[in-house]
Scaffold this motif. Sequence first.
Motif, mmCIF file in Angstrom:
data_model
loop_
_atom_site.group_PDB
_atom_site.id
_atom_site.type_symbol
_atom_site.label_atom_id
_atom_site.label_comp_id
_atom_site.label_asym_id
_atom_site.label_seq_id
_atom_site.Cartn_x
_atom_site.Cartn_y
_atom_site.Cartn_z
ATOM 1 N N ALA A 77 33.807 -10.855 118.214
ATOM 2 C CA ALA A 77 35.059 -10.693 117.086
ATOM 3 C C ALA A 77 34.372 -9.237 116.340
ATOM 4 O O ALA A 77 35.407 -9.020 115.690
ATOM 5 N N THR A 78 33.333 -9.138 116.124
ATOM 6 C CA THR A 78 32.787 -8.099 115.074
ATOM 7 C C THR A 78 32.653 -6.777 115.660
ATOM 8 O O THR A 78 32.464 -5.699 115.037
ATOM 9 N N SER A 108 42.870 -13.020 119.472
ATOM 10 C CA SER A 108 43.059 -14.272 120.033
ATOM 11 C C SER A 108 43.919 -13.955 121.622
ATOM 12 O O SER A 108 43.831 -12.798 121.946
ATOM 13 N N ALA A 109 44.632 -14.863 122.194
ATOM 14 C CA ALA A 109 45.293 -14.738 123.410
ATOM 15 C C ALA A 109 46.522 -14.114 123.060
ATOM 16 O O ALA A 109 47.246 -13.588 123.952
ATOM 17 N N THR A 110 46.842 -13.679 121.877
ATOM 18 C CA THR A 110 48.368 -13.414 121.476
ATOM 19 C C THR A 110 48.013 -12.092 120.422
ATOM 20 O O THR A 110 49.300 -11.525 120.171
ATOM 21 N N GLY A 181 37.349 -8.368 120.647
ATOM 22 C CA GLY A 181 36.874 -8.409 121.680
ATOM 23 C C GLY A 181 37.398 -7.732 122.813
ATOM 24 O O GLY A 181 38.349 -7.151 122.391
ATOM 25 N N VAL A 182 37.105 -7.910 124.108
ATOM 26 C CA VAL A 182 38.006 -7.155 125.218
ATOM 27 C C VAL A 182 38.615 -8.263 126.136
ATOM 28 O O VAL A 182 38.348 -9.375 125.909
ATOM 29 N N GLY A 183 39.349 -7.648 127.161
ATOM 30 C CA GLY A 183 39.941 -8.447 128.166
ATOM 31 C C GLY A 183 40.545 -7.860 129.202
ATOM 32 O O GLY A 183 40.701 -6.787 128.982
ATOM 33 N N VAL A 184 40.989 -8.828 130.072
ATOM 34 C CA VAL A 184 42.129 -8.340 130.879
ATOM 35 C C VAL A 184 43.383 -9.264 130.868
ATOM 36 O O VAL A 184 43.073 -10.420 130.564
#
Length: 511
Positions: A77-78, A108-110, A181-184
């Motif tokens: 998150a940082t 978050s997820a949204t 953070g990162v994601g797909v």
Amino acid sequence: MKRIPVVLAAASLLAAAIVTAGGGGAQAATLFSDNFEDGNSSGWTTSGGTWAVAADGSQVLRQSGTSSDARARAGQATWTDYTVTAKLKPTAFSGSNRFAALLARAQSATSYYYVALRSNNTVELKKLVNGAATTLASTSLTVSAGTTYTVSLQVAGTTLRSTVNGGAALTATDGTFTAGGVGVATFYTAANFDDLSVETAAAPTTPPPTTSSPPPVPTDGPIGFASLNALGQNGVTGGAGGRTVTATNATDFLEYIDSTETLTIRVSGQINITSKQGVRPNKTIIGVGTSGHINGGGLDFYRSYNVIVRNLRFTNAEDDAVNVGQESHHIWIDHNSFSGAVDGSIDIVRGADYVTVSWNHFDHADKSMLISHSDGAASTDIGHLKVTIHHNFFDNSRQRHPRIRFGEPVHVFNNYFLNNELYGVASVQQAGAVVENNYFENVPFPCFSASGYADSGPGRLVHRGNTFVNSGTCEAAGSVVEPRTYYAYTMDSAASVPATVRAGAGYGKVS
């Protein structure tokens, strides 16, 4: 190792800081990477869909469901300024507007930034805030199931930048999320993800003020349809070869525009007229400096031709400010400003043809430009209404930028659309429009075509190379005769359009 722990990432960051402090260039440090070759997805948090590590040549992170949206997130998150890169391979779309995406600064997820590869052949740079999506920029891109795309998303300060396969970047400015953070992700799409990496990126510094002049404004002649040899006319020459006169009052002005003589009519000061006043062929009507001003009425073209309207301010027209009608042709409307018209700023109707509208400022206009006046005008308008519209500033104007019926092709390029409340371009009633390298900012509906508009049926529209900032996307439909069938042209990049158009559009910019 295929995944770098956070403690090692911190050490890398410290090393980069030491290099910078020692006088060398700033070095990117790897925060995180995962190629899934260890056969697991530890460190990832998933929601929705069906996630697993599977083989696709090499090991990949696979989301195999197509009945919902799904996300997988990793990182800290940082994390603030970085570039995330990954390979995305959509394998199945459940519909025509589905996508696979790469995420950055995920809260978050949204809530996160993301770049989405959509099945309707667009790539979009977007943000999701508590589940509500906003498009920050987009462009056309062929997106096919079974094809692997290398996608990057850089977040540095308030600057966002994404690329696909190293091509032209989508950029935007937004300060909603400062870290994450990162994601797909997928939206009703099955996809494989691989070779994800995260590297630090420095926030851009503010460039020093520039003292260079605004970009040059072309003034040598029309681009596009008004320049063509057709209908017995060799482009547009206006009053060239005739007398030059100056109008300082309504009486003289009306006499000059109604004359059968070839004239260059210089407009000096405010001319107050009523209704729409007819303009005969072979005229140049041009404002003197910043003084040329037509107030209260407008110009009307009835079976007229070879007319240039330039460097004028039009205000408070009782009807249309400029009406190009009844088979008029070879009309060039250039470097004018329009505000306060009761009806349209510019109408091009009733079989008019070979018109160029360039470098105009539509200042808080209601109805900017209409091409064909009625859904019932097919008999007069099909095969006509060939219009080029370029480098205009649609500045907080509400609608008709333009609204097109029947005309083909209508070529709309390098225009700046800003805060257009209702829509940008509407191509309806069999019309064919090519919309390219424009800049749309805060425009909820940049283009209508296949869905029609109001009571008008569908039209056709091809779009490419446009930039969309906090806007929707263009609705494409069908094929359109290419403008290059008729004329050659060179375009500015969409990214340069706001500065170029602000500097050059409107009256007072040409001699």
